[in-house]
Design a protein around this motif. Structure first.
Motif: not given
Length: 788
Positions: A688-699
């Motif tokens: 899928g075409a996804d959108r990520y907004e994440a505060a680090m540390p993540s991903l």
């Protein structure tokens, strides 16, 4: 301090404090235990520091501590004398293990500060405290009972399909340098051994499997959930098999199906209730000692955990006595009892035309409306057959109801140890309970079930609404737009046994105060299964554990809960098989594990919107595992504060997998493959075409690892894999951070150990085209790649 570092620090402090003390409880003096020859227990942990003997932990027991402090001593206090002699660690060990009933006196100086960051103060106020050692065997709870049997290899079959996930994870780990790979291998070995340190025989097999082989647990959990067709055709068989799988016994031999039960007259309705409920009563009584089922602290033992995860306070000693009986009823035994209900009633149309009969004198005030039969069954109680009109029933006085139709009212509040069964064929019914009593289908040292065949129904009550403690609670609703509302320890919450709510159709509303909606406590399996419909679910009515404005405590919606310091948790599951759903929950929820428990959320279809406060959506804390599996749909995920959407904290496993769809993620720190304090976190978005907004540390990254690093010399491992689709990451489209994460990128953490991270390793993988197909499945005797 940067925002991400502040988030890490805040999570670390709050997680340690909250794991023990949900709210400040008023310290209470316990009755002094009688003198015995058994070893004593203080609940007080002292450690040597350059300044002297320091109070480090004050747990439940004689001092009624909240993990960090009590009404007298607290972390940071400096112990000067023990029974009048200069304080040393050797003297403390000798005095604190004297026989139960022995009085011990400490002289100490108050630390400054005290509590979480407690430190010694040589000028602190001088104080004395005297307390009586209690029974160490009692306060140890279920821990230390026996060595755990070796884990059996996974059975051949569909669950071996985890080979693909295992290979994906193994390939991701290969992106690390050799030293980091060695750290990852050492970490995995360490996590596999964690349960052995507690020696709690009730530790869930599924949790042990997750800690031993994190990459394979998603497939094992997915395989545990029966199909929607299985639930529709034979709900009780499907429920029994589900419980057996979650209990780690997929090959459990269940009783055969009962076949068809002919109901051609009203007497047969009574025989049907007797046929189902009486054998369940007999089997329950054969497994559970009468004194355990009737123990007065059984209810506060489970109900009180919403206020405090530690067993402490005025009734703590009695609750610990009640806890001793919890393992008497295992989830596998509960599965056998549930399978007994696998029978198909064939009801003749003539039954509905039965003539009304006079209400027996013994039932005056307990039944309103026309009935067509009633009989008192020895060892069970009164069974009533209601007519097709509106009726009301008092389940405090009636053991069983077979109702032929109408909009009926069921008033619960059955006594502890009372076995109950309601079969209702039609109508918009309401199941409620008096304030302060246990709710509908409560199984408190008993077996209780509701089987509703149709109508828009309401199930509403306080504590133990559809919940069990040393019992089995079942609610099966076969149709209609229904409303479920429960208090603490409700709606598929179990400790010692099983509790399930299965809704087969309709757009439903679910609401839990907390400790509800699929909670597996010690020796328990708790589950919600919603087969179809666009549902709305809300969990959490009480303020945040951490005092965060606008957030709430949740503890449920697929939550595996252990009682900190005294008992391993069970398995809690929330399963939604179809529909566009909305789920909102507080802290510790939606596929979350806590303290030797495993929490699972499975969503197989629909465009869903889900929101969770700290710890959830495949998050976990303290030697636990959280698993969140979404098969398809364009979903929206919102995770607040930290440790969610595939996040793990403190020797735990967090797994999040989204199978397909254009998804949107908005998450805080330690999410999407964010791990800290000797944990492994895995987040996979398959397509899928996804959108990520994440505060680090993540991903695919790690946080601090100071909890156990000095002892084990291992850190954490965070893995993030997006396997297909053009995605948007932080740093693109006007965002103010660009750390290189983007489409068709592979980022591995540095080889060297940082001073702060102490071995925080992570891998980020993004692909815009799917990976090559998995290799052919290995033979049953061959190990899958990367398996133990």
């Amino acid at each position: 301090m940067t925002p991400s570092r502040r988030a890490q620090a805040f999570v670390g402090i709050a997680a340690l404090v909250a794991c023990a003390s949900i709210e400040a409880a008023t310290p209470t003096d316990h009755d002094a235990p009688a003198a015995t020859t058994r070893p004593g227990f203080s609940g007080l942990e002292l450690v040597e520091r350059p300044e002297g003997l320091l109070v480090w932990r004050v747990g439940p027991g004689p001092l009624d501590g909240d993990f960090l402090q009590s009404a007298s001593v607290a972390r940071g206090d400096l112990v000067l004398e023990i029974d009048g002699a200069p304080a040393t660690l050797a003297l403390w060990r000798s005095r604190s293990t004297q026989a139960s009933g022995t009085t011990v006196t400490l002289r100490y100086r108050e630390g400054q500060p005290r509590g979480w960051s407690g430190a010694p103060n040589a000028q602190g106020e001088l104080r004395d405290v005297a307390f009586v050692l209690d029974d160490a065997e009692l306060w140890r709870g279920l821990h230390g009972r026996a060595d755990l049997a070796p884990l059996a290899p996974p059975a051949p079959g569909p669950q071996a399909g985890s080979a693909n996930d295992t290979q994906l994870v193994a390939d991701a780990v290969l992106q690390l340098g050799p030293e980091a790979r060695a750290r990852a291998a050492k970490l995995r070995e360490r996590l596999a051994r964690v349960p052995d340190g507690f020696r709690d025989p009730s530790t869930p097999t599924l949790l042990r499997s997750a800690l031993a082989d994190p990459a394979a647990i998603a497939a094992r959990c997915e395989h545990a959930v029966p199909s929607d067709e299985a639930f529709r055709l034979a709900p009780y068989r499907a429920m029994a098999e589900f419980v057996a799988h979650l209990a780690g016994e997929p090959k459990l031999e269940l009783p055969p199906a009962q076949g068809r039960f002919q109901i051609q007259h009203s007497d047969a309705c009574i025989w049907f209730i007797d046929f189902l409920l009486n054998p369940s009563r007999v089997r329950h009584q054969a497994e559970v000692p009468a004194e355990a089922a009737a123990h007065g602290a059984l209810r506060p033992l489970v109900e009180g955990r919403l206020e405090n995860l530690l067993v402490r306070g005025a009734t703590a000693r009695e609750e610990m006595l009640a806890l001793r009986g919890i393992p008497a009823l295992t989830p596998t035994e509960a599965a056998q009892m549930i399978a007994h209900f696998d029978v198909i009633p064939e009801i003749s149309p003539e039954v509905a035309a039965s003539e009304a009969v006079e209400l027996p004198e013994a039932l005056r005030g307990a039944v309103e409306g026309a009935i067509v039969n009633a009989s008192e069954i020895p060892e069970l109680g009164w069974v009533v057959v209601g007519g097709t009109g509106a009726n009301s029933y008092d389940l405090a006085k009636i053991a069983g109801v077979f109702d032929l139709g109408g909009d009926d009212r069921y008033r619960w509040g059955a006594p502890q140890g009372a076995h109950r069964l309601v079969v209702d064929l039609a109508g918009n019914d309401a199941h409620t309970s008096p304030e302060g009593s246990t709710g509908p289908a409560a199984a408190l040292g008993a077996f209780a079930a509701i089987d509703d065949h149709g109508g828009d129904d309401t199930y509403e009550g306080g504590a133990l609404t559809g919940g069990a403690a040393l019992g089995v609670s079942l609610i099966v609703d076969r149709g209609g737009n229904d409303r479920y509302r429960g208090g603490s320890w409700s709606l598929g919450a179990a400790a010692g046994g099983a509790a399930l709510v299965v809704d087969l159709a309709g757009d439903d509303e679910w609401n839990g105060e907390g400790m509800s909606l699929g909670v597996g406590g010690p020796s328990g399996v708790g589950a919600i299964v919603d087969v179809a419909g666009n549902d709305r679910t809300t969990l959490g009515a009480r303020p945040s554990v951490y005092g965060v404005e606008g957030q709430r405590r949740g503890f449920g919606m697929g939550f595996g809960l252990g009682f900190r310091l005294v008992a391993a948790g069970g398995v809690g599951a929330y399963v939604d098989l179809a529909g566009d759903d909305r789920r909102t929950s507080g802290e510790f929820s939606q596929g979350c594990g806590y303290y030797l428990g495993l929490g699972l959320l499975v969503d197989r279809a629909g465009n869903d919107a889900v929101e969770c406060d700290r710890y959830g959506l495949g998050g976990s804390a303290h030697q636990a595992a959280g698993v969140y599996l979404d098969r398809e749909g364009n979903d929206r995920y919102l995770g607040k504060t930290a440790v969610h959407v595939g996040g793990a904290w403190d020797e735990s496993i967090g797994v999040f997998i989204d199978g397909a769809g254009d998804d949107a993620y908005a998450v805080a720190a330690l999410a999407l493959g964010g791990a800290a304090n000797q944990s492994i976190a895995i987040a996979i978005d398959r397509a899928g075409a996804d959108r990520y907004e994440a505060a680090m540390p993540s991903l695919g990254s790690g946080g601090t690892n100071d909890y156990h690093f000095d002892e084990y010399q291992v850190g954490s491992l965070g893995l993030f894999l997006d396997l297909d689709g053009a995605d948007t990451y932080p740093g693109a489209a006007g965002n103010d951070r660009d750390d290189g994460r983007g489409n068709d990128r592979v980022i591995a953490s540095p080889e060297a150990i940082t001073a702060l991270g102490k071995g925080a390793d992570g891998v980020f993988v993004d692909r815009t085209v799917p990976p090559p197909p998995a290799p052919p499945a290995a033979s049953p005797d061959a190990p899958t790649p990367g398996s133990r």
